[in-house]
Write an enzyme that holds these catalytic residues in place. Structure first.
Site, short mmCIF file in Angstrom:
data_model
loop_
_atom_site.label_atom_id
_atom_site.label_comp_id
_atom_site.label_asym_id
_atom_site.label_seq_id
_atom_site.Cartn_x
_atom_site.Cartn_y
_atom_site.Cartn_z
N GLY A 1 -38.60 -19.46 -7.22
CA GLY A 1 -39.02 -17.95 -5.96
C GLY A 1 -38.95 -16.92 -7.46
CB ALA A 2 -40.71 -14.66 -8.33
N GLY A 3 -38.57 -13.18 -5.59
CA GLY A 3 -38.63 -12.21 -4.66
C GLY A 3 -37.22 -11.95 -5.41
N GLY A 4 -36.10 -10.55 -4.34
CA GLY A 4 -35.11 -9.90 -5.27
C GLY A 4 -34.65 -10.82 -5.62
CG ASN B 1 -25.95 -6.17 -3.12
OD1 ASN B 1 -25.55 -4.98 -4.41
ND2 ASN B 1 -25.54 -6.99 -3.37
NE ARG C 1 -45.83 -18.25 -0.12
CZ ARG C 1 -45.51 -17.48 0.62
NH1 ARG C 1 -45.64 -18.32 1.64
NH2 ARG C 1 -44.85 -16.26 0.85
CG LEU D 1 -22.06 -15.66 7.39
CD1 LEU D 1 -21.87 -16.46 6.50
CD2 LEU D 1 -21.75 -15.53 8.78
CB SER D 2 -21.96 -9.01 4.85
OG SER D 2 -23.37 -8.94 4.65
CE LYS E 1 -29.73 -7.55 -1.81
NZ LYS E 1 -29.87 -8.98 -1.62
P1 NAP Z 1 -37.75 -12.19 -1.11
O1 NAP Z 1 -38.07 -11.03 -1.97
O2 NAP Z 1 -38.55 -12.00 0.22
O3 NAP Z 1 -38.01 -13.23 -1.74
C1 NAP Z 1 -38.44 -14.86 -1.02
C2 NAP Z 1 -39.33 -15.83 -1.83
O4 NAP Z 1 -39.39 -16.94 -0.66
C3 NAP Z 1 -40.62 -15.39 -2.88
O5 NAP Z 1 -40.06 -16.01 -3.67
C4 NAP Z 1 -41.37 -15.93 -1.92
O6 NAP Z 1 -42.87 -16.91 -2.66
C5 NAP Z 1 -40.68 -17.13 -1.19
N1 NAP Z 1 -41.18 -17.75 -0.40
C6 NAP Z 1 -41.22 -17.00 1.07
N2 NAP Z 1 -41.31 -18.40 2.10
C7 NAP Z 1 -42.11 -19.58 1.24
C8 NAP Z 1 -42.50 -20.44 1.88
N3 NAP Z 1 -43.11 -20.68 2.83
N4 NAP Z 1 -42.79 -21.10 0.30
C9 NAP Z 1 -43.19 -21.10 -0.67
N5 NAP Z 1 -41.88 -19.91 -1.09
C10 NAP Z 1 -42.01 -18.86 -0.32
O7 NAP Z 1 -36.33 -12.61 -0.11
P2 NAP Z 1 -35.13 -12.41 -1.27
O8 NAP Z 1 -33.99 -11.12 -1.00
O9 NAP Z 1 -35.75 -12.80 -2.69
O10 NAP Z 1 -34.24 -13.67 -0.57
C11 NAP Z 1 -34.63 -15.07 -0.79
C12 NAP Z 1 -33.11 -15.99 -0.37
O11 NAP Z 1 -31.65 -15.82 -1.14
C13 NAP Z 1 -32.85 -15.76 0.94
O12 NAP Z 1 -32.80 -17.09 1.65
C14 NAP Z 1 -31.54 -15.15 1.04
O13 NAP Z 1 -30.64 -15.70 1.68
C15 NAP Z 1 -30.80 -15.30 -0.05
N6 NAP Z 1 -29.94 -15.13 -1.06
C16 NAP Z 1 -28.49 -14.98 -0.99
C17 NAP Z 1 -27.67 -14.08 -0.88
C18 NAP Z 1 -26.46 -14.55 -1.48
O14 NAP Z 1 -25.15 -14.14 -1.05
N7 NAP Z 1 -25.54 -15.80 -0.68
C19 NAP Z 1 -28.08 -12.75 -1.46
C20 NAP Z 1 -29.47 -12.76 -1.28
C21 NAP Z 1 -30.03 -14.10 -1.41
P3 NAP Z 1 -43.77 -15.41 -2.38
O15 NAP Z 1 -43.99 -14.88 -3.84
O16 NAP Z 1 -45.23 -16.25 -2.54
O17 NAP Z 1 -44.41 -14.98 -1.66
#
Ligand code: NAP
Length: 299
Positions: free
Chosen positions: A141-144, A102, A166, A31-32, A81
């Site tokens: 969660g523990a991602g970016g 970002n 997870r 959507l950016s 990122k």
């Molecule tokens: P990322 O770095 O890829 O991290 C993904 C996270 O989701 C990890 O903790 C992963 O766990 C977990 N995960 C993925 N599939 C899973 C499953 N089937 N069951 C359980 N856990 C699962 O992604 P990210 O950049 O952090 O983004 C994560 C979310 O935040 C996305 O939905 C993104 O759209 C949203 N977001 C929104 C904004 C906004 O402006 N609103 C900004 C940034 C991000 P593992 O470590 O076990 O793989």
């Protein structure tokens, strides 16, 4: 065939238009572009913003090519990122602390990197009068995105942080990184250890579970877990209300989706690029306009 839409774009873009964009993979549903092009129209600033999908392994070439072309700035999204950091000439200390960038801004030698995710989320919380000061914060969660949430929560005075992921080892690594900067009570758990989270917590859902192919899923299904949440924030904005938010609302939590965060991280990037500061009135007008535009596009 030339349509009204094309005529509108060619009228808006001229030889002096500043070009910006988003780099990620995928970016087709981002959507950016809508957010930034709407801001430029609203503020009458001569810029255009486009999506650039970059394949894994091509990031360094894309960044140096973009600089040679004079592209003024980028948003960086999944999965770049963290990978983008070594390619920058300067990284803002806040982005270094979070460990993710970002936003890029052009300089003579390359690009400077910033992180506006945490500030964007914080602004969204402020618009809902949600304070983190003295609160028990739970992060799923523990991602970016979780990194930005954890640093923001510690920075704004959370009493404790509990990270459930997870892959528990990633939650541990994030906890260690937060501890490098903040003296805070922090625990790393796996998703099935939810019974250890404190009651009346403020819970951030930062996984991708609940969007795309998993739009009918939530990372935790036990309703007892949701009884412990007083404020539930999902970073996902599509769908507007995830199953996580539905569960939490059913148990009486106040709920917030990720649309405000998305908008405000974009606004902060826009302010960095154009050296401006939007007023509160402009911000609330934009939030209204974007929500209408988003709903129009979702029909
Ligand atoms: P990322 O770095 O890829 O991290 C993904 C996270 O989701 C990890 O903790 C992963 O766990 C977990 N995960 C993925 N599939 C899973 C499953 N089937 N069951 C359980 N856990 C699962 O992604 P990210 O950049 O952090 O983004 C994560 C979310 O935040 C996305 O939905 C993104 O759209 C949203 N977001 C929104 C904004 C906004 O402006 N609103 C900004 C940034 C991000 P593992 O470590 O076990 O793989």
């Amino acid at each position: 065939m030339l349509t009204k839409k094309h005529v509108k774009i060619s009228k808006d873009v001229s030889g002096t238009t500043g070009v910006f964009g988003i780099i990620g993979n995928p970016v087709a549903l981002s959507l950016s572009p809508m957010i930034h092009n709407t801001m430029s129209r609203f503020l009458d600033i001569d810029t255009a913003y486009a999506p650039f999908q970059v394949e894994d392994g091509n990031l360094a070439t894309a960044i140096s090519g973009a600089h040679a072309l004079g592209i003024q700035g980028f948003n960086i999204t999944h999965p770049f990122k963290q990978d983008v950091i070594p390619l920058l000439t300067h990284v803002d200390p806040w982005a270094l602390k979070i460990g993710a960038v970002n936003t890029l801004k052009y300089n003579d030698k390359g690009y400077s990197g910033y992180n506006t995710d945490a500030d964007g989320l914080y602004t969204s919380l402020m618009t809902h009068n949600i304070s983190l000061d003295g609160k028990d914060v739970v992060i799923i969660g523990a991602g970016g995105a979780a990194r930005a949430v954890a640093i923001m929560a510690a920075h704004y005075g959370a009493k404790s942080i509990c990270i459930l992921n997870r892959t528990q080892s990633k939650a541990h690594l994030l906890a260690i990184d937060v501890k490098k900067y903040y003296n805070i009570d922090i625990e790393a758990l796996s998703l099935d250890q939810w019974e250890k989270v404190p009651a009346n917590c403020t819970c951030f859902q930062t996984t991708s579970v609940g969007m795309g192919q998993s739009k009918d899923a939530a990372p935790i299904d036990e309703l007892e877990f949701y009884k412990r949440i007083s404020v539930a924030i999902d970073l996902i904005y599509n769908p507007f209300e995830t199953l996580f938010l539905k569960y939490a609302k059913r148990q009486g939590s106040y709920t917030v989706n990720g649309f405000g965060m998305l908008l405000y991280q974009g606004v902060k990037a826009y302010e960095i690029w154009n050296d401006i500061k939007l007023t509160d009135a402009q911000l609330s007008f934009l939030l209204d306009e974007m929500q209408k535009e988003y709903k129009r596009q979702s029909v």
